[in-house]
Every structure is written in structure tokens, then in C-alpha cells.
Design an enzyme around this catalytic site. Structure first.
Site, short mmCIF file in Angstrom:
data_model
loop_
_atom_site.label_atom_id
_atom_site.label_comp_id
_atom_site.label_asym_id
_atom_site.label_seq_id
_atom_site.Cartn_x
_atom_site.Cartn_y
_atom_site.Cartn_z
N CYS A 127 31.71 30.54 42.21
CA CYS A 127 32.92 31.05 42.85
C CYS A 127 33.82 30.53 41.53
O CYS A 127 35.14 30.46 41.98
CB CYS A 127 33.07 30.99 44.14
SG CYS A 127 32.23 31.84 45.41
N ASP A 135 47.91 41.87 48.09
CA ASP A 135 47.21 42.92 47.94
C ASP A 135 46.78 42.94 46.10
O ASP A 135 47.98 43.20 45.71
CB ASP A 135 47.12 44.09 48.79
CG ASP A 135 46.36 45.24 47.50
OD1 ASP A 135 45.09 45.02 47.89
OD2 ASP A 135 46.68 46.69 47.72
N HIS A 136 45.93 43.14 45.38
CA HIS A 136 45.98 43.36 43.67
C HIS A 136 45.96 42.54 43.75
O HIS A 136 47.47 42.71 42.52
CB HIS A 136 46.46 44.50 43.61
CG HIS A 136 45.52 46.07 44.31
ND1 HIS A 136 45.00 46.45 44.87
CD2 HIS A 136 44.37 46.45 43.00
CE1 HIS A 136 44.17 47.44 44.87
NE2 HIS A 136 44.11 47.71 43.99
N HIS A 188 40.44 36.11 42.93
CA HIS A 188 40.52 34.03 42.68
C HIS A 188 39.08 33.47 42.58
O HIS A 188 38.51 33.86 41.81
CB HIS A 188 40.49 33.90 44.44
CG HIS A 188 38.97 34.07 45.36
ND1 HIS A 188 39.25 33.48 46.44
CD2 HIS A 188 37.97 34.33 44.68
CE1 HIS A 188 37.44 33.22 47.01
NE2 HIS A 188 36.72 33.93 46.04
N GLU A 215 35.56 38.02 53.75
CA GLU A 215 35.30 37.76 52.59
C GLU A 215 34.17 38.64 51.73
O GLU A 215 34.20 39.09 51.51
CB GLU A 215 34.86 36.24 51.60
CG GLU A 215 35.25 36.39 50.40
CD GLU A 215 35.20 34.47 50.19
OE1 GLU A 215 36.17 34.53 50.11
OE2 GLU A 215 34.56 34.19 50.30
N HIS A 250 37.37 36.45 40.38
CA HIS A 250 36.14 37.60 40.67
C HIS A 250 37.52 37.99 41.82
O HIS A 250 38.05 37.28 42.68
CB HIS A 250 35.16 37.06 40.60
CG HIS A 250 34.96 35.76 41.97
ND1 HIS A 250 34.98 35.07 42.22
CD2 HIS A 250 34.85 35.90 43.22
CE1 HIS A 250 35.16 33.76 43.40
NE2 HIS A 250 35.10 34.71 44.32
N HIS A 272 37.35 40.03 45.59
CA HIS A 272 36.68 40.62 47.08
C HIS A 272 37.22 41.63 47.88
O HIS A 272 39.02 41.29 47.50
CB HIS A 272 36.58 39.67 48.09
CG HIS A 272 35.84 38.19 47.58
ND1 HIS A 272 34.41 37.96 47.68
CD2 HIS A 272 36.32 37.12 46.61
CE1 HIS A 272 33.64 37.23 46.86
NE2 HIS A 272 35.50 36.32 46.92
#
Ligand code: NI
Length: 136
Positions: free
Chosen positions: A35, A81-82, A16, A126, A41, A43
Site C-alpha cells: 500500500c 470518484d476517479h 491512493h 475498501e 493503486h 480501490h
């Protein structure tokens, strides 16, 4: 009636960028720091779903955990996811993907699929040290 809570944990990895398009680059940098970097980047999110209700006297269950596992997998892990949350998901095309907003989105998705007899609360991590709880 005997009330109890059951928990199910799941993880997903997602990228994100925190960014408010109404602000200048400078203000985004000031508020969101690294961020806000444009190339995103990632998480490793950990989700903990808490259901509360009454034990079914026939099964001895609050809920069949296979059902809860599948629900979280199908509705949350498959969706996020991913993924790049900003670019790849409808939910965050116009909503800043902070851990707070992600938690509210996840809650709303699960709430809509769960019987009203269950109280629902989620925790979303997170990082190991940063997490939110919703609803409060
Ligand atoms: Ni981040």
C-alpha cells in the site's frame, strides 16, 4: 414516535498511497507494505450511509431518498470518484487516506449537511472483505 433507519449505498473509485512522511521509506514499507508503493493503486469503494430518526407522519418518510441520493452524489462521489486521493483532494493532502480516515472525512462532510434530527452512521468498504464503521 416510530424510529427507523434508512440506508443509501454509493460507490466511487479512487487511487491512493498509504504513507507517513515522518517515517523512512523502510518504515513505511514495513508498516504499509504494498500500500506504500510510490505509484499509487486503486480501490472500488462502497459507501453505505445510514440515517436514523422518526418517520414523518405526513410523508411517511424518514427522509426523501432523492435528497439523500443527491447529497451523497454531490458531496462525496463528485469529490472523490476517479481521483487520486493523495494528490487531487484537499482532504488527504496531509492526511493518510486509510479507509478509517476516509470514513471519518466522509462522515464529517455529510454530518455538516444533514439536519441534526437524523443520527448518521456510515460504513465504508475498501474491499469486499475490509470495511469500517463510523461512528462506533
Ligand atoms: Ni489501498
Amino acid at each position: 414516535m416510530t424510529r427507523i433507519s434508512v440506508f443509501r449505498k454509493a460507490t466511487f473509485n479512487a487511487a491512493h498511497r498509504l504513507f507517513n512522511p515522518k517515517w523512512s521509506i523502510e518504515k513505511n514499507d514495513e508498516i504499509f507494505g504494498y500500500c506504500a508503493r510510490p505509484n499509487f493503486h486503486g480501490h472500488n469503494y462502497t459507501l453505505i450511509v445510514k440515517l436514523t430518526g422518526e418517520i414523518d407522519p405526513e410523508t411517511g418518510y424518514l427522509i426523501d431518498l432523492k435528497i439523500l441520493k443527491s447529497l451523497i452524489y454531490n458531496e462525496i462521489e463528485e469529490r472523490f470518484d476517479h481521483k487520486n486521493l493523495n494528490l487531487d483532494t484537499e482532504e488527504f493532502k496531509h492526511l493518510n487516506p486509510t479507509v478509517e480516515n476516509i470514513a471519518v472525512v466522509i462522515y464529517d462532510i455529510l454530518r455538516a449537511k444533514l439536519d441534526a434530527k437524523y443520527d448518521l452512521q456510515i460504513k465504508l468498504y475498501e474491499t469486499e472483505r475490509n470495511f469500517v464503521e463510523y461512528p462506533v
